[in-house]
Motif scaffolding. Structure first.
Motif, PDB file in Angstrom:
ATOM      1  N   ALA A 250       2.923   2.888   3.054  1.00 44.83           N
ATOM      2  CA  ALA A 250       4.255   3.514   3.254  1.00 44.83           C
ATOM      3  C   ALA A 250       5.136   4.606   3.288  1.00 44.83           C
TER       4      ALA A 250
ATOM      5  N   ASP B  88       0.780  -1.072  -0.711  1.00 47.00           N
ATOM      6  CA  ASP B  88       0.081   0.410  -0.206  1.00 47.00           C
ATOM      7  C   ASP B  88       0.647   1.127   0.276  1.00 47.00           C
ATOM      8  N   PRO B  89       1.042   1.793  -1.479  1.00 46.91           N
ATOM      9  CA  PRO B  89       1.853   3.219  -0.955  1.00 46.91           C
ATOM     10  C   PRO B  89       1.818   3.817  -0.180  1.00 46.91           C
ATOM     11  N   THR B  90       0.577   4.607   0.420  1.00 49.45           N
ATOM     12  CA  THR B  90       0.211   5.735   1.328  1.00 49.45           C
ATOM     13  C   THR B  90       0.762   4.915   2.674  1.00 49.45           C
TER      14      THR B  90
END
Lengths: 95, 256
Positions: free
Chosen positions: B128, B124-126
């Motif tokens: 991360a 999950d990039p957010t």
């Protein structure tokens, strides 16, 4: 003399690469490691620094304020020690 | 803004974010309680700095959870009843003395530091991105609290006694950090969150090192407290929330 459990440390911070460490204040701490952390916590809260030094205040040898006249007064008359005292000829250009 | 308590649709991701966020906000609130009462000016700022780091982490996590669950960060902080809070019990306990305050930061940060490090690789990039910011902050919390614990444990007779008492009091609350239920397992399987079992070795090694240098004995295996992750809290959380939520409960929607 009572034992000083948290002696005073002088704090120096370098704000950017290439600049010198500058005295910013002091902290009380039990030892060097905690002094460094205290300095970080007290003096770098707004992005002031990239590097911190702490030095035991007791390690600093200071001039006596009473010697001020003897030590510093004589330089006041030596204005030729300032580079701006000399007129640079036009032909020299930028130095 | 609703004036009564909110209820949430807790998908596994929302629940995971709330667990992380509630830990951070409640511990941040506890540390902020030291403001004006800390033993020295230097430590007062250190505790306040850590509180602000944690509250900042909580805000990012609430904003993300709220965007998924249809609430803003203030509603998540101010309009949930105690049973809807997902923090571990460790962070909601009263501060106790300075030794207990410091030991709690050690126990929590020794877990969160490797946890955030692993979460920087989240699918999950957010999350991360939040982890990348939080990891640096928590790494310092661990360093600062560990240095203090070493000096308290290996200090005077009284500081050792207080550090030892804190260890005995808080140790049974450390097991909850490593819990993983079905929702956590879904996040682990999706590569969004690290498996807490994989963080155990790092936590054990950190504690072994710090406790040895603090001349403190690691408590033996004991029964571990549980319940916070599902909303079964100690009585202390209610008093904390009364303090934290009073303004929005008494004056719904108040701003300044």
């Amino acid at each position: 003399m009572p034992e000083v459990k948290t002696p005073l440390w002088e704090v120096f911070i370098r704000s950017r690469n290439g600049l010198a460490h500058k005295h910013v204040g002091s902290v009380h701490a039990a030892d060097a490691t905690l002094a460094l952390q205290a300095a970080r916590d007290v003096y770098t809260r707004r992005g002031e620094g990239l590097s911190v030094w702490v030095v035991p205040s007791s390690a600093i040898t200071a001039s006596d304020p009473a010697d001020k006249d003897m030590l510093f007064e004589p330089t006041a008359s030596k204005i030729y020690r300032h580079p701006t005292f000399y007129e640079v000829p036009e032909e020299v250009g930028n130095m | 803004m609703p004036t009564t308590s909110i209820t949430l649709d807790e998908t596994p991701l929302v629940l995971h974010l709330l667990r992380r966020a509630d830990d951070a906000l409640i511990l941040g609130h506890r540390l902020s309680e030291w403001t004006g009462h800390a033993p020295t000016l230097e430590e007062e700022l250190a505790l306040a700095n850590m509180a602000l780091d944690l509250i900042g982490q909580a805000r990012l996590l609430y904003a993300y959870a709220g965007s998924l669950a249809g609430h803003d960060e203030d509603q998540l902080a101010y309009l949930r009843d105690a049973r809807a809070w997902r923090n571990c019990l460790l962070v909601e306990l009263p501060n106790g003395d300075f030794a207990q305050t410091i030991l709690r930061i050690v126990l929590f940060s020794a877990f969160m530091d490797p946890c955030w490090q692993a979460t920087t690789r989240s699918a999950d990039p957010t999350l991360a991105a939040i982890a990348a910011k939080a990891e640096k902050e928590v790494a310092y919390h661990l360093r600062h609290s560990a240095e203090w614990l070493i000096r308290l444990g290996d200090g005077t007779e009284e500081s050792h006694r207080r550090a030892e008492a804190a260890l005995d009091a808080l140790w049974p609350y450390s097991g909850e950090l490593f819990e993983a239920d079905a929702a956590d397992q879904a996040m682990i399987d999706a590569g969004i969150a690290p498996d807490p079992a994989t963080l155990r070795g790092t936590w054990d090694a950190t504690l072994a090192d710090v406790l040895a240098r603090a001349t403190l004995a690691r408590p033996g295996d004991t029964w571990m407290q549980t319940g916070g992750r599902t909303g079964r809290h100690t009585e202390h959380l209610g008093y904390l929330l009364a303090d934290l939520q009073y303004l929005q409960r008494a004056y719904p929607g108040a701003t300044w």
